[in-house]
Design a protein around this motif. Structure first.
Motif, PDB file in Angstrom:
ATOM      1  N   LYS A  75       5.840  -7.615  10.421  1.00  0.00           N
ATOM      2  CA  LYS A  75       4.560  -8.237  10.780  1.00  0.00           C
ATOM      3  C   LYS A  75       4.684  -8.855  12.169  1.00  0.00           C
ATOM      4  O   LYS A  75       5.642  -9.585  12.447  1.00  0.00           O
ATOM      5  CB  LYS A  75       4.185  -9.313   9.762  1.00  0.00           C
ATOM      6  CG  LYS A  75       2.848 -10.016  10.034  1.00  0.00           C
ATOM      7  CD  LYS A  75       1.674  -9.136   9.666  1.00  0.00           C
ATOM      8  CE  LYS A  75       0.365  -9.927   9.584  1.00  0.00           C
ATOM      9  NZ  LYS A  75      -0.085 -10.429  10.905  1.00  0.00           N
ATOM     10  N   VAL A 319      -7.673  -4.761   1.749  1.00  0.00           N
ATOM     11  CA  VAL A 319      -7.026  -6.023   2.119  1.00  0.00           C
ATOM     12  C   VAL A 319      -8.065  -7.125   1.991  1.00  0.00           C
ATOM     13  O   VAL A 319      -9.063  -7.120   2.719  1.00  0.00           O
ATOM     14  CB  VAL A 319      -6.483  -5.986   3.564  1.00  0.00           C
ATOM     15  CG1 VAL A 319      -5.784  -7.310   3.880  1.00  0.00           C
ATOM     16  CG2 VAL A 319      -5.513  -4.837   3.755  1.00  0.00           C
ATOM     17  N   MET A 340      -0.593  -0.387   9.734  1.00  0.00           N
ATOM     18  CA  MET A 340      -1.939  -0.943   9.625  1.00  0.00           C
ATOM     19  C   MET A 340      -2.247  -1.737  10.902  1.00  0.00           C
ATOM     20  O   MET A 340      -1.862  -2.903  11.048  1.00  0.00           O
ATOM     21  CB  MET A 340      -2.054  -1.846   8.401  1.00  0.00           C
ATOM     22  CG  MET A 340      -3.435  -2.462   8.225  1.00  0.00           C
ATOM     23  SD  MET A 340      -3.597  -3.418   6.679  1.00  0.00           S
ATOM     24  CE  MET A 340      -4.149  -2.124   5.536  1.00  0.00           C
ATOM     25  N   ARG A 343      -3.814  -5.387  10.998  1.00  0.00           N
ATOM     26  CA  ARG A 343      -2.986  -6.522  10.562  1.00  0.00           C
ATOM     27  C   ARG A 343      -1.660  -6.592  11.309  1.00  0.00           C
ATOM     28  O   ARG A 343      -0.803  -7.417  10.968  1.00  0.00           O
ATOM     29  CB  ARG A 343      -2.709  -6.411   9.049  1.00  0.00           C
ATOM     30  CG  ARG A 343      -3.965  -6.388   8.198  1.00  0.00           C
ATOM     31  CD  ARG A 343      -4.604  -7.751   8.097  1.00  0.00           C
ATOM     32  NE  ARG A 343      -5.942  -7.673   7.486  1.00  0.00           N
ATOM     33  CZ  ARG A 343      -6.565  -8.727   6.978  1.00  0.00           C
ATOM     34  NH1 ARG A 343      -5.996  -9.919   7.004  1.00  0.00           N
ATOM     35  NH2 ARG A 343      -7.776  -8.591   6.463  1.00  0.00           N
ATOM     36  N   ARG A 368       0.070  -1.113  -1.609  1.00  0.00           N
ATOM     37  CA  ARG A 368      -1.240  -1.720  -1.884  1.00  0.00           C
ATOM     38  C   ARG A 368      -1.122  -3.013  -2.688  1.00  0.00           C
ATOM     39  O   ARG A 368      -1.738  -4.031  -2.352  1.00  0.00           O
ATOM     40  CB  ARG A 368      -2.107  -0.711  -2.649  1.00  0.00           C
ATOM     41  CG  ARG A 368      -3.515  -1.222  -2.965  1.00  0.00           C
ATOM     42  CD  ARG A 368      -4.280  -0.233  -3.839  1.00  0.00           C
ATOM     43  NE  ARG A 368      -3.693  -0.100  -5.175  1.00  0.00           N
ATOM     44  CZ  ARG A 368      -3.186   1.029  -5.656  1.00  0.00           C
ATOM     45  NH1 ARG A 368      -3.177   2.134  -4.912  1.00  0.00           N
ATOM     46  NH2 ARG A 368      -2.685   1.064  -6.880  1.00  0.00           N
ATOM     47  N   LEU A 372       0.503  -5.560   0.649  1.00  0.00           N
ATOM     48  CA  LEU A 372      -0.779  -6.051   1.153  1.00  0.00           C
ATOM     49  C   LEU A 372      -1.232  -7.320   0.440  1.00  0.00           C
ATOM     50  O   LEU A 372      -1.841  -8.209   1.053  1.00  0.00           O
ATOM     51  CB  LEU A 372      -1.849  -4.959   1.044  1.00  0.00           C
ATOM     52  CG  LEU A 372      -1.618  -3.719   1.919  1.00  0.00           C
ATOM     53  CD1 LEU A 372      -2.780  -2.740   1.776  1.00  0.00           C
ATOM     54  CD2 LEU A 372      -1.429  -4.094   3.385  1.00  0.00           C
ATOM     55  N   LYS A 373      -0.935  -7.427  -0.846  1.00  0.00           N
ATOM     56  CA  LYS A 373      -1.359  -8.627  -1.572  1.00  0.00           C
ATOM     57  C   LYS A 373      -0.473  -9.830  -1.272  1.00  0.00           C
ATOM     58  O   LYS A 373      -0.814 -10.969  -1.637  1.00  0.00           O
ATOM     59  CB  LYS A 373      -1.393  -8.344  -3.075  1.00  0.00           C
ATOM     60  CG  LYS A 373      -2.553  -7.442  -3.462  1.00  0.00           C
ATOM     61  CD  LYS A 373      -2.675  -7.262  -4.956  1.00  0.00           C
ATOM     62  CE  LYS A 373      -3.874  -6.374  -5.300  1.00  0.00           C
ATOM     63  NZ  LYS A 373      -4.022  -6.155  -6.759  1.00  0.00           N
ATOM     64  N   LEU A 375       0.236 -10.554   1.888  1.00  0.00           N
ATOM     65  CA  LEU A 375      -0.122 -10.987   3.233  1.00  0.00           C
ATOM     66  C   LEU A 375      -0.666 -12.406   3.246  1.00  0.00           C
ATOM     67  O   LEU A 375      -1.403 -12.811   2.332  1.00  0.00           O
ATOM     68  CB  LEU A 375      -1.183 -10.053   3.813  1.00  0.00           C
ATOM     69  CG  LEU A 375      -0.696  -8.742   4.455  1.00  0.00           C
ATOM     70  CD1 LEU A 375      -1.869  -7.801   4.667  1.00  0.00           C
ATOM     71  CD2 LEU A 375       0.037  -9.010   5.761  1.00  0.00           C
TER      72      LEU A 375
END
Length: 376
Positions: A75, A319, A340, A343, A368, A372-373, A375
């Protein structure tokens, strides 16, 4: 004894001994720093929901997800999660199968940047005068461009998802001269139930063809006058600090740009970060930003749920209630590099679930439902 309990006890011992910095939640530990160029970050301190990573590790421990060998998350240019499973570790060279095709797209771009290939509109057959005349001669074959191969929309009768297709990759593998095999392919016909290019989204009828990606790599070899592996090392791998890699070749020694390269997980993440940052690594331009824009532009519709750029897939993932585009390198077994842009996120999932129906769904589910959850 419960695996999670053991991990918690180990983490507590390391914190008590001063070996690691305490983190905010669960058993999460930041990735170890290395000399490979990666910055690392503490996801817990950055307000990630690190309990999602713990939940993922539980699923891997109880074999809900099978064959997964690594999950890495980057990230904002920093590696914030890195775990290895099923006997793998950071030194493992992962056989990423068809995710290799996306690397071939990078190499085409690097050759264009150097003026060795004029553009993606370069005519394919012109690079192989020694292979002509070819079977099934047709003016449309001579007009075929690199872009046709990069977008999986050439007019060759080539479909890896159809066992009866003349160009199915399994037929290519049992021949000696893979290049001649591909160049000799007939022009496809469009049955009444098939969508013709003129009636397809973006004007291209998609058909997944490993032979096409192989020929794209062969064009790079002809244009650069060196093996694909050597050009990859010069143009891509060394600038990224990638020192361990394995490339396959055809029986006649042409680099296999269609699949089977092997990279370490951290190095796969670098390829994702390169795409995310417009062809730059640590501020240095490795491949032109113009090529990255072209490569990560939708040129064909692959399926109802997926589009295609230049040997890169585009999916959409939710997201926080909104579906957002995600570019991906994707290969048999559930091997993925997800990118992605919205993000500034890169995620790597490597897996050995080759030829298993669940391979791709489970890797996408990991991205997914857990990455992503988690984040912030």
């Amino acid at each position: 004894m419960n695996t999670r309990f053991l991990q918690s006890a180990l983490t507590a011992a390391l914190v008590w001994a001063g070996a690691v910095t305490p983190v905010v939640a669960g058993d999460y530990l930041p990735p170890a720093k290395s000399d490979d160029g990666w910055s690392t970050g503490n996801a817990a301190a950055l307000h990630w929901d690190t309990s999602r990573f713990g939940a993922l590790e539980d699923k891997l421990a109880d074999n809900t997800y099978k064959g997964i060998t690594s999950v890495l998350v980057v990230k904002d240019g920093a590696l914030v999660y890195e775990k290895y499973f099923n006997g793998s570790d950071a030194t493992q060279l992962n056989d990423i199968r068809s995710a290799s095709k996306s690397i071939t797209a990078w190499l085409v771009g690097a050759a264009i940047d150097r003026g060795l290939i004029p553009s993606a509109q370069a005519k394919v057959y012109g690079y192989f005068p020694d292979k002509q005349p070819v079977q099934h001669p047709d003016a449309r074959k001579q007009a075929m461009t690199l872009e046709d191969l990069l977008t999986m929309s050439s007019l060759w009768e080539c479909d890896d998802e159809n066992q009866f297709s003349s160009g199915n990759e399994e037929r290519m593998y049992v021949s000696e001269d893979w290049l001649q095999f591909a160049l000799d392919l007939p022009i496809k016909g469009f049955a009444p139930w098939m969508t013709k290019p003129a009636d397809s989204p973006h004007g291209r009828a998609f058909s997944y063809c490993t032979a096409g990606a192989f020929v794209a790599g062969a064009v790079v070899e002809r244009a650069t006058h060196q093996p694909l592996s050597a050009f990859a090392a010069e143009a891509l791998e060394k600038p990224l600090g990638i020192t361990q890699v394995h490339w396959n070749a055809s029986p006649l020694g042409i680099g296999m740009g269609g699949g089977g390269t092997r990279y370490r997980s951290r190095d796969l993440a670098k390829l994702g970060e390169l795409a995310l940052d417009g062809g730059r690594w640590k501020g240095k331009q490795i491949v032109s930003e113009a090529w990255v824009r072209s490569m990560l532009t939708v040129h064909a519709q692959a399926r109802d749920d997926a589009d295609y750029g230049y040997l890169w897939w585009q999916f959409r993932f939710p997201v926080k209630g909104t579906d957002e585009p995600v570019w991906a390198m994707s290969g048999n077994g559930g091997n993925y590099v997800f990118v992605m842009p919205s993000r500034k996120l890169v995620a790597v999932v490597t897996s050995k679930a080759y030829n298993q129906r669940y391979a791709h769904p489970q890797s996408q589910e990991i991205f997914r439902d857990y990455v992503l959850k988690a984040l912030p």
